[in-house]
Design a protein around this motif. Structure first.
Motif, PDB file in Angstrom:
ATOM      1  N   ARG A 193      -0.656   8.136   5.067  1.00  0.00           N
ATOM      2  CA  ARG A 193      -0.629   9.890   4.968  1.00  0.00           C
ATOM      3  C   ARG A 193       0.096  10.757   5.932  1.00  0.00           C
ATOM      4  O   ARG A 193       0.856  11.360   5.687  1.00  0.00           O
ATOM      5  CB  ARG A 193      -2.195  10.454   4.513  1.00  0.00           C
TER       6      ARG A 193
ATOM      7  N   VAL B 124      -4.364   6.269  -3.008  1.00  0.00           N
ATOM      8  CA  VAL B 124      -5.072   4.952  -2.698  1.00  0.00           C
ATOM      9  C   VAL B 124      -5.698   5.108  -1.246  1.00  0.00           C
ATOM     10  O   VAL B 124      -5.764   6.096  -0.319  1.00  0.00           O
ATOM     11  CB  VAL B 124      -3.515   4.282  -2.409  1.00  0.00           C
ATOM     12  N   ASP B 125      -7.620   4.372  -1.336  1.00  0.00           N
ATOM     13  CA  ASP B 125      -7.727   4.188  -0.288  1.00  0.00           C
ATOM     14  C   ASP B 125      -7.921   2.959   0.277  1.00  0.00           C
ATOM     15  O   ASP B 125      -8.582   1.863  -0.307  1.00  0.00           O
ATOM     16  CB  ASP B 125      -9.112   4.704  -0.843  1.00  0.00           C
ATOM     17  N   SER B 126      -6.812   2.546   0.783  1.00  0.00           N
ATOM     18  CA  SER B 126      -7.201   0.935   1.341  1.00  0.00           C
ATOM     19  C   SER B 126      -7.087   0.855   3.559  1.00  0.00           C
ATOM     20  O   SER B 126      -7.057   2.004   4.078  1.00  0.00           O
ATOM     21  CB  SER B 126      -6.120   0.970   1.251  1.00  0.00           C
TER      22      SER B 126
ATOM     23  N   GLU C 212       2.160   1.761  -3.479  1.00  0.00           N
ATOM     24  CA  GLU C 212       0.976   2.307  -4.243  1.00  0.00           C
ATOM     25  C   GLU C 212       0.182   3.554  -4.020  1.00  0.00           C
ATOM     26  O   GLU C 212      -0.009   4.428  -4.684  1.00  0.00           O
ATOM     27  CB  GLU C 212      -0.353   1.325  -4.205  1.00  0.00           C
ATOM     28  N   TYR C 213       0.319   4.705  -2.906  1.00  0.00           N
ATOM     29  CA  TYR C 213       0.546   5.308  -2.650  1.00  0.00           C
ATOM     30  C   TYR C 213       1.695   6.245  -3.301  1.00  0.00           C
ATOM     31  O   TYR C 213       1.414   7.464  -3.321  1.00  0.00           O
ATOM     32  CB  TYR C 213       0.454   6.125  -0.987  1.00  0.00           C
TER      33      TYR C 213
ATOM     34  N   SER D 190      -4.245   3.370   4.482  1.00  0.00           N
ATOM     35  CA  SER D 190      -3.970   4.638   3.729  1.00  0.00           C
ATOM     36  C   SER D 190      -3.685   5.989   4.330  1.00  0.00           C
ATOM     37  O   SER D 190      -3.213   7.016   4.475  1.00  0.00           O
ATOM     38  CB  SER D 190      -4.784   5.046   2.842  1.00  0.00           C
TER      39      SER D 190
ATOM     40  N   GLU E 223       0.892  -1.252   0.080  1.00  0.00           N
ATOM     41  CA  GLU E 223      -0.109   0.330   0.131  1.00  0.00           C
ATOM     42  C   GLU E 223       1.073   1.158   0.161  1.00  0.00           C
ATOM     43  O   GLU E 223       0.329   2.348  -0.464  1.00  0.00           O
ATOM     44  CB  GLU E 223      -0.649  -0.093   1.385  1.00  0.00           C
TER      45      GLU E 223
END
Length: 236
Positions: free
Chosen positions: A142, A133-135, A126-127, A138, A123
């Motif tokens: 952030r 990315v909404d996981s 991916e971010y 996430s 993740e």
């Protein structure tokens, strides 16, 4: 990422993959191998998923001779010292990930097992590439990036991981490294309004640097384009 480190040494994609194969031969003391064996060795060592044809083309580029499908590593390669680039960069990456795992634990007070660590790592990458990315993790990713964005050392590591991941994904997606670095068709790039906040630095230095790097890449591509019009232009 190793890809970014090798690029910093003014190497092109041919040199990057050739050096990775050489490092694999040296570190594993591989005297004889087949193309599938070297592909597996490279992918296992670097956690890659590069196809056999790409690895095979770089083995040929190194001038390693083959007999009945079996390659013999030249003595001059076996006698070389490992570049240590992978080991150095991997230590920095692991230190950053450990700090991320520690941050998530402090926020959630929940033990993180090895399976979850792999999910967080996925993740995180991916971010860095997508930014949207909404996981499960996430929000913590952030917050973590915002927290470490004041530390230039961590910003440098994050940027190298992001840039190296982009190069790696380009290799895996394209499959033909002869076409990498070339763009001859026109492309309009549409930016979401959120990017305006990136440009202004409201979302932290990491996102601001991401935009500046993107703009730099676009300008570099456009400067090498031989057509009458620029290949890329921005629209918000």
């Amino acid at each position: 990422m190793v890809f970014r480190e090798l690029y910093d040494q003014k190497k092109d994609i041919y040199d990057v993959l050739a050096q990775i194969i050489k490092d694999t031969i040296i570190s594993n003391r591989i005297k004889m191998f087949t193309a599938p064996e070297m592909t597996n060795a490279v992918n296992e060592r670097y956690s890659f998923n590069i196809s056999e044809p790409i690895i095979k083309s770089r083995i040929k580029h190194l001038g390693i001779k083959r007999n009945n499908g079996v390659y013999t590593s030249p003595k001059e390669i076996l006698d070389e010292e490992n570049s240590l680039i992978y080991d150095i960069q991997n230590q920095q990456n692991l230190a950053l990930l450990h700090k991320l795992f520690e941050y998530i634990w402090n926020e959630t007070r929940t033990e993180i097992d090895e399976e979850e660590k792999e999910e967080i790592k996925k993740e995180f990458l991916e971010y860095l590439i997508d930014g949207q990315v909404d996981s499960k993790y996430s929000i913590y990713i952030r917050q973590f990036i915002l927290n470490v964005s004041i530390d230039t050392q961590y910003i440098s590591i994050i940027n190298k991981i992001k840039e190296g991941q982009l190069i790696y994904e380009g290799i895996c997606y394209n499959g033909n490294i002869n076409e990498l670095g070339k763009w001859t068709t026109k492309l309009d790039i549409y930016l979401e309004q959120e990017v305006i906040f990136y440009i202004a630095g409201y979302n932290g230095d990491v996102h601001k640097d991401m935009y500046r790097e993107l703009l730099g890449y676009i300008e570099e591509i456009n400067s090498g384009y031989q057509g009458e019009k620029k290949v890329h232009k921005f629209m918000v």
